[in-house]
Design a protein around this motif. Structure first.
Motif, mmCIF file in Angstrom:
data_model
loop_
_atom_site.group_PDB
_atom_site.id
_atom_site.type_symbol
_atom_site.label_atom_id
_atom_site.label_comp_id
_atom_site.label_asym_id
_atom_site.label_seq_id
_atom_site.Cartn_x
_atom_site.Cartn_y
_atom_site.Cartn_z
ATOM 1 N N GLY A 1 -23.894 -42.026 50.744
ATOM 2 C CA GLY A 1 -22.647 -42.193 50.002
ATOM 3 C C GLY A 1 -22.374 -41.035 49.071
ATOM 4 O O GLY A 1 -21.242 -40.536 48.993
ATOM 5 N N ALA A 2 -23.408 -40.574 48.364
ATOM 6 C CA ALA A 2 -23.233 -39.445 47.452
ATOM 7 C C ALA A 2 -22.928 -38.159 48.207
ATOM 8 O O ALA A 2 -22.156 -37.312 47.738
ATOM 9 N N THR A 3 -23.521 -38.004 49.395
ATOM 10 C CA THR A 3 -23.237 -36.819 50.209
ATOM 11 C C THR A 3 -21.776 -36.775 50.628
ATOM 12 O O THR A 3 -21.140 -35.713 50.614
ATOM 13 N N HIS A 32 -16.575 -34.159 50.054
ATOM 14 C CA HIS A 32 -15.149 -34.251 49.721
ATOM 15 C C HIS A 32 -14.821 -33.363 48.532
ATOM 16 O O HIS A 32 -13.774 -32.693 48.509
ATOM 17 N N ARG A 33 -15.712 -33.323 47.554
ATOM 18 C CA ARG A 33 -15.509 -32.471 46.379
ATOM 19 C C ARG A 33 -15.462 -30.988 46.762
ATOM 20 O O ARG A 33 -14.674 -30.210 46.216
ATOM 21 N N LEU A 34 -16.288 -30.589 47.735
ATOM 22 C CA LEU A 34 -16.330 -29.198 48.184
ATOM 23 C C LEU A 34 -15.326 -28.910 49.291
ATOM 24 O O LEU A 34 -15.276 -27.799 49.810
ATOM 25 N N ARG A 35 -14.559 -29.929 49.681
ATOM 26 C CA ARG A 35 -13.548 -29.791 50.734
ATOM 27 C C ARG A 35 -14.175 -29.350 52.055
ATOM 28 O O ARG A 35 -13.655 -28.486 52.768
ATOM 29 N N LEU A 36 -15.297 -29.975 52.377
ATOM 30 C CA LEU A 36 -15.973 -29.711 53.639
ATOM 31 C C LEU A 36 -15.619 -30.790 54.651
ATOM 32 O O LEU A 36 -15.024 -31.818 54.308
ATOM 33 N N ARG A 48 -16.485 -35.422 58.754
ATOM 34 C CA ARG A 48 -16.708 -36.179 59.981
ATOM 35 C C ARG A 48 -18.179 -36.406 60.322
ATOM 36 O O ARG A 48 -18.545 -37.512 60.735
ATOM 37 N N PRO A 49 -19.073 -35.421 60.154
ATOM 38 C CA PRO A 49 -20.483 -35.678 60.492
ATOM 39 C C PRO A 49 -21.116 -36.792 59.666
ATOM 40 O O PRO A 49 -21.782 -37.682 60.210
ATOM 41 N N VAL A 50 -20.906 -36.764 58.342
ATOM 42 C CA VAL A 50 -21.539 -37.779 57.510
ATOM 43 C C VAL A 50 -20.876 -39.139 57.695
ATOM 44 O O VAL A 50 -21.544 -40.187 57.662
ATOM 45 N N ILE A 51 -19.565 -39.162 57.946
ATOM 46 C CA ILE A 51 -18.897 -40.438 58.210
ATOM 47 C C ILE A 51 -19.377 -41.033 59.520
ATOM 48 O O ILE A 51 -19.627 -42.247 59.628
ATOM 49 N N ALA A 52 -19.535 -40.199 60.533
ATOM 50 C CA ALA A 52 -20.040 -40.679 61.813
ATOM 51 C C ALA A 52 -21.440 -41.262 61.653
ATOM 52 O O ALA A 52 -21.752 -42.331 62.209
ATOM 53 N N MET A 53 -22.287 -40.582 60.889
ATOM 54 C CA MET A 53 -23.644 -41.084 60.664
ATOM 55 C C MET A 53 -23.624 -42.407 59.912
ATOM 56 O O MET A 53 -24.388 -43.329 60.209
ATOM 57 N N LEU A 54 -22.740 -42.520 58.924
ATOM 58 C CA LEU A 54 -22.618 -43.762 58.175
ATOM 59 C C LEU A 54 -22.160 -44.909 59.062
ATOM 60 O O LEU A 54 -22.700 -46.018 59.000
ATOM 61 N N VAL A 55 -21.167 -44.650 59.895
ATOM 62 C CA VAL A 55 -20.641 -45.689 60.786
ATOM 63 C C VAL A 55 -21.726 -46.163 61.741
ATOM 64 O O VAL A 55 -21.913 -47.373 61.961
#
Length: 302
Positions: free
Chosen positions: A215-217, A222-226, A229-236
């Motif tokens: 969640g923090a990642t 988002h803060r760094l405007r990166l 999709r990779p971290v959201i996919a992993m979360l899902v």
């Protein structure tokens, strides 16, 4: 690294002179740039930017951080969250992995008897005949269960995830902030599992803390405007596994994830002037919620 929205040449088909201009490099006023120093936030062009653990720094900040003698605290290199840049930015993650592996080895040696003593347990009668659990005053189980694993596949998956997401996050936040995030996320997961799970079910694993790191990642990216999709996919994927497979504590995962997002947001969005107060104040607030949830469940079981 912060990038200011916009294209210096303007979208196709539009008069470039009508497009909003970008800031200009403070050392080369004739050059527009969308990059800022992560420490002083001055605009810097590609020629002036120096790679840092997270983002880029300007030459002056680099010189101040690497000069001889003892640099003033305000001039020392800092992460995006205000933490100190360490020589080994992944040391704490290695230590956490080592602790988990050490406890796993102890569990293999001592067996279920050790698990009964350190796993998260609401209230139950043990084979020895004694009644144990958090409701009996054993609050330490909220913490010790975070470092306890029984199955090889369980610890292998968790430690790989901890290294994959934890190491970069430690480098971005700094050790103390990273450790605070890890602990409050894990404890929040334990508290929600204690509140909602059956009282006689043992819960173990670092998953609650790791979900907090996920969640923090996401907040940091988002803060760094990166690309999120990779971290959201992993979360899902992990959430699907959480709710699809039996025997997984969804309460610990959700509790850790929510705490990680809240704490992570405070870590990377706190204004510089009151940064430490907001960051550690948020950690304290999450811990207060952990205490309240634990007290509520204990009162129910009593």
């Amino acid at each position: 690294m912060e990038q200011v929205p916009g294209d210096p040449q303007g979208p196709a088909g539009r008069d470039p002179s009508s497009a909003p201009s970008l800031p200009r490099c403070y050392r080369h006023p004739d050059r527009e740039t969308g990059i800022r120093c992560v420490r002083c936030e001055r605009p810097i062009c590609p020629e002036c930017m120096v790679s840092a653990s997270v983002g880029f720094q300007c030459p002056e900040c680099v010189r101040q951080g690497s000069g001889t003698g003892h640099a003033p605290e305000a001039n020392r290199p800092r992460t995006i969250a205000g933490g100190t840049v360490a020589a080994d930015p992944r040391l704490l993650t290695k230590i956490l992995i080592g602790i988990n592996i050490a406890v796993f080895i102890l569990v293999q040696v001592r067996g279920q008897a050790l698990v009964d003593q350190i796993a998260l347990l609401g209230q139950a009668q043990l084979p020895s005949g004694s009644v144990a659990g958090v409701a009996q005053g054993e609050w330490y189980r909220l913490l010790t269960s975070m470092f306890t694993h029984q199955a090889v596949a369980h610890i292998a998956f968790n430690m790989l995830s901890l290294w994959w997401v934890g190491a970069p996050l430690e480098a971005a936040l700094g050790r103390l902030r990273y450790l605070s995030l890890y602990l409050v996320s894990g404890l929040a997961g334990s508290a929600l599992a204690y509140l909602l799970a059956a009282q006689n079910v043992e819960t173990v694993g670092a998953s609650g803390a790791i979900f907090g790191l996920f969640g923090a990642t996401a907040v940091l990216m988002h803060r760094l405007r990166l690309d999120l999709r990779p971290v959201i996919a992993m979360l899902v994927i992990n959430l699907v596994i959480t709710f699809a497979w039996a025997g997984i504590s969804w309460q610990a995962h959700i509790g850790g994830l929510v705490a990680g997002v809240v704490t992570g947001y405070a870590m990377v969005h706190a204004p510089r002037r009151h940064r430490a107060l907001i960051q550690y104040g948020t950690c304290a607030a999450v811990l207060l919620v952990v205490v309240v949830l634990t007290l509520i469940r204990t009162a129910q079981l009593s």
